[in-house]
Design a protein around this motif. Structure first.
Motif, PDB file in Angstrom:
ATOM      1  N   VAL A   1       0.831  -1.197   0.000  1.00 56.71           N
ATOM      2  CA  VAL A   1       0.000   0.000   0.000  1.00 56.71           C
ATOM      3  C   VAL A   1       0.869   1.251   0.000  1.00 56.71           C
ATOM      4  CG1 VAL A   1      -1.622   1.355   1.373  1.00 56.71           C
ATOM      5  CG2 VAL A   1      -1.993  -1.093   1.062  1.00 56.71           C
TER       6      VAL A   1
ATOM      7  N   GLN B   1       2.253   2.052  -3.335  1.00 57.17           N
ATOM      8  CA  GLN B   1       1.230   2.515  -4.271  1.00 57.17           C
ATOM      9  C   GLN B   1       0.782   3.944  -3.969  1.00 57.17           C
ATOM     10  OE1 GLN B   1      -2.459   2.912  -3.936  1.00 57.17           O
ATOM     11  NE2 GLN B   1      -2.258   3.617  -6.044  1.00 57.17           N
ATOM     12  N   VAL B   2       0.443   4.232  -2.725  1.00 57.61           N
ATOM     13  CA  VAL B   2      -0.129   5.550  -2.410  1.00 57.61           C
ATOM     14  C   VAL B   2       0.907   6.663  -2.467  1.00 57.61           C
ATOM     15  CG1 VAL B   2      -1.983   4.587  -1.008  1.00 57.61           C
ATOM     16  CG2 VAL B   2       0.156   5.269   0.097  1.00 57.61           C
TER      17      VAL B   2
ATOM     18  N   THR C   1       1.765   6.944  -6.655  1.00 58.10           N
ATOM     19  CA  THR C   1       0.708   7.172  -7.642  1.00 58.10           C
ATOM     20  C   THR C   1       0.749   8.577  -8.227  1.00 58.10           C
ATOM     21  OG1 THR C   1      -0.751   5.528  -6.670  1.00 58.10           O
ATOM     22  CG2 THR C   1      -1.787   7.234  -7.980  1.00 58.10           C
TER      23      THR C   1
ATOM     24  N   TYR D   1      -8.207  10.186  -5.421  1.00 59.04           N
ATOM     25  CA  TYR D   1      -8.619   8.899  -5.973  1.00 59.04           C
ATOM     26  C   TYR D   1      -9.445   9.160  -7.225  1.00 59.04           C
ATOM     27  CZ  TYR D   1     -13.366   9.652  -4.212  1.00 59.04           C
ATOM     28  OH  TYR D   1     -14.615  10.156  -3.998  1.00 59.04           O
TER      29      TYR D   1
ATOM     30  N   GLN E   1      -9.419   0.393  -3.446  1.00 60.01           N
ATOM     31  CA  GLN E   1      -8.892   0.701  -4.774  1.00 60.01           C
ATOM     32  C   GLN E   1      -7.686   1.636  -4.646  1.00 60.01           C
ATOM     33  OE1 GLN E   1     -12.214   1.785  -7.560  1.00 60.01           O
ATOM     34  NE2 GLN E   1     -13.479   1.488  -5.730  1.00 60.01           N
ATOM     35  N   PRO E   2      -6.808   1.621  -5.635  1.00 55.96           N
ATOM     36  CA  PRO E   2      -5.629   2.494  -5.576  1.00 55.96           C
ATOM     37  C   PRO E   2      -6.006   3.967  -5.405  1.00 55.96           C
ATOM     38  CG  PRO E   2      -5.298   0.831  -7.239  1.00 55.96           C
ATOM     39  CD  PRO E   2      -6.721   0.692  -6.776  1.00 55.96           C
ATOM     40  N   CYS E   3      -5.240   4.629  -4.576  1.00 58.19           N
ATOM     41  CA  CYS E   3      -5.402   6.067  -4.346  1.00 58.19           C
ATOM     42  C   CYS E   3      -4.013   6.637  -4.086  1.00 58.19           C
ATOM     43  CB  CYS E   3      -6.343   6.336  -3.170  1.00 58.19           C
ATOM     44  SG  CYS E   3      -5.740   5.712  -1.589  1.00 58.19           S
TER      45      CYS E   3
ATOM     46  N   TRP F   1      -4.999  -1.695 -12.815  1.00 59.21           N
ATOM     47  CA  TRP F   1      -3.945  -2.034 -11.851  1.00 59.21           C
ATOM     48  C   TRP F   1      -3.980  -3.524 -11.535  1.00 59.21           C
ATOM     49  CZ3 TRP F   1      -7.013   2.395 -10.468  1.00 59.21           C
ATOM     50  CH2 TRP F   1      -6.347   3.615 -10.622  1.00 59.21           C
TER      51      TRP F   1
ATOM     52  N   TYR G   1      -1.426  -4.747  -8.842  1.00 64.33           N
ATOM     53  CA  TYR G   1      -1.736  -4.343  -7.468  1.00 64.33           C
ATOM     54  C   TYR G   1      -2.829  -5.234  -6.884  1.00 64.33           C
ATOM     55  CZ  TYR G   1      -3.239  -1.505  -3.504  1.00 64.33           C
ATOM     56  OH  TYR G   1      -3.581  -1.076  -2.244  1.00 64.33           O
TER      57      TYR G   1
END
Length: 314
Positions: A12, A15-16, A19, A48, A130-132, A202, A205
């Motif tokens: 995580v 990713q965060v 991004t 997001y 979900q990705p953010c 993604w 991920y």
């Protein structure tokens, strides 16, 4: 409650924090407005939505996490945010044709942490599974709390979704099925197949997250013979799952209606925004009357009903 695995937290965090690792002066101008508005009460700002999927002709979506509701513009707005989080506002920078706009949701970090762990409804944990991206955090301790909460969102997501899945499934089925179910718990205008498309943005991920959360007592485990998963949810959970999601859907529709009413009190031109978003996702548009635009809470309901009948949202 299962503790967050350090590997999940690391996934995580990567990713965060990565991004939004690119320059965007307009986005940062909007961020500066939020910083100025909330000052020392601002703990973190998340982003997001479609902006992270490469769309630049869109309304940006921010989440603003505060230390306390006392930093809201007024006491009654703080009360609204506490009673039914989050409050939603909009900001803009520049002027047409180069104007950029954003809507942002506001709640406290402590309420956000509680929501992704404990809420029955999927409103928060489905969004942040979900990705953010983290655009701002006041300090390292806040950043770690946010990362932990986002990791918890995915854990809550798979725990609630696993009981509705087949005996065996793969990562795509997990996320597409789960996201599709959570859409039904709000008024959503996404077209059919949108959940599968989200997975496709993604896949690494989602696949990594699914693998890391397997064998953690969350209702599924890795299959020995292939890359799929076996459903280990208890039989009672699986029997109750359709009713649980029906109840989640019913409650979610009621709260979504209340959030629309609340947004009309805090959002500039709420009906115009809502119609724009519906058209953007579904292609369906009905022009509002001047009276509906001026008094949306009183006169816009027949318009929304007509849009619903045309399949503009579910």
């Amino acid at each position: 409650m299962t503790m967050i695995d350090e590997r999940v937290r690391s996934l995580v965090a990567g990713q965060v924090l990565g991004t939004c690792d690119f320059p965007d002066d307009q986005r940062d101008q909007l961020l500066d407005q939020i910083k100025q508005r909330y000052g020392q009460g601002l703990l973190a700002v998340l982003i997001y939505g479609s902006y992270l999927r490469g769309k630049r002709d869109t309304l940006l979506d921010f989440y603003v996490l505060l230390e306390s509701y006392s930093f809201m513009p007024s006491s009654w707005q703080g009360w609204l945010a506490k009673a039914l989080p989050p409050n939603v506002y909009q900001i803009s920078h520049g002027s047409p044709p180069d104007e950029i706009r954003a809507k942002y949701a506001v709640l406290t970090l402590s309420r956000f942490e509680y929501a992704v762990r404990k809420d029955f409804l999927s409103y928060f944990w489905a969004r942040f599974a979900q990705p953010c991206g983290i655009l701002f955090s006041r300090d390292e301790s806040v950043r770690e709390r946010v990362i932990e909460a986002i990791a918890q969102s995915s854990q809550s997501f798979v725990r609630h979704v696993a009981p509705v899945l087949e005996d065996s499934f793969d990562a795509k089925q997990m996320w597409a099925t789960g996201l599709g179910l959570t859409y039904q718990c709000e008024f959503r205008s996404e077209p059919a197949g949108h959940a599968e498309k989200l997975f496709g943005y993604w896949p690494e991920y989602y696949c990594s997250m699914t693998a890391l959360l397997a064998n953690k007592g969350l209702g599924y485990e890795a299959a020995a013979e292939n890359d799929g998963y076996l459903n280990t949810s208890k039989s009672g959970q699986r029997r109750r799952a359709p009713f649980v999601w029906w109840l989640r859907k019913a409650q979610g529709k009621v709260l979504s209606t209340l959030r629309i009413v609340k947004a009309a009190m805090t959002f500039d031109d709420p009906l115009e925004y809502l119609l724009w978003k519906i058209k953007r996702h579904s292609g369906v548009y009905i022009a509002p009357t001047a009276l509906q635009k001026k008094f949306p809470l009183i006169f816009a309901w027949p318009l929304l009903w007509r849009l619903y009948r045309r399949g503009a949202f579910r």
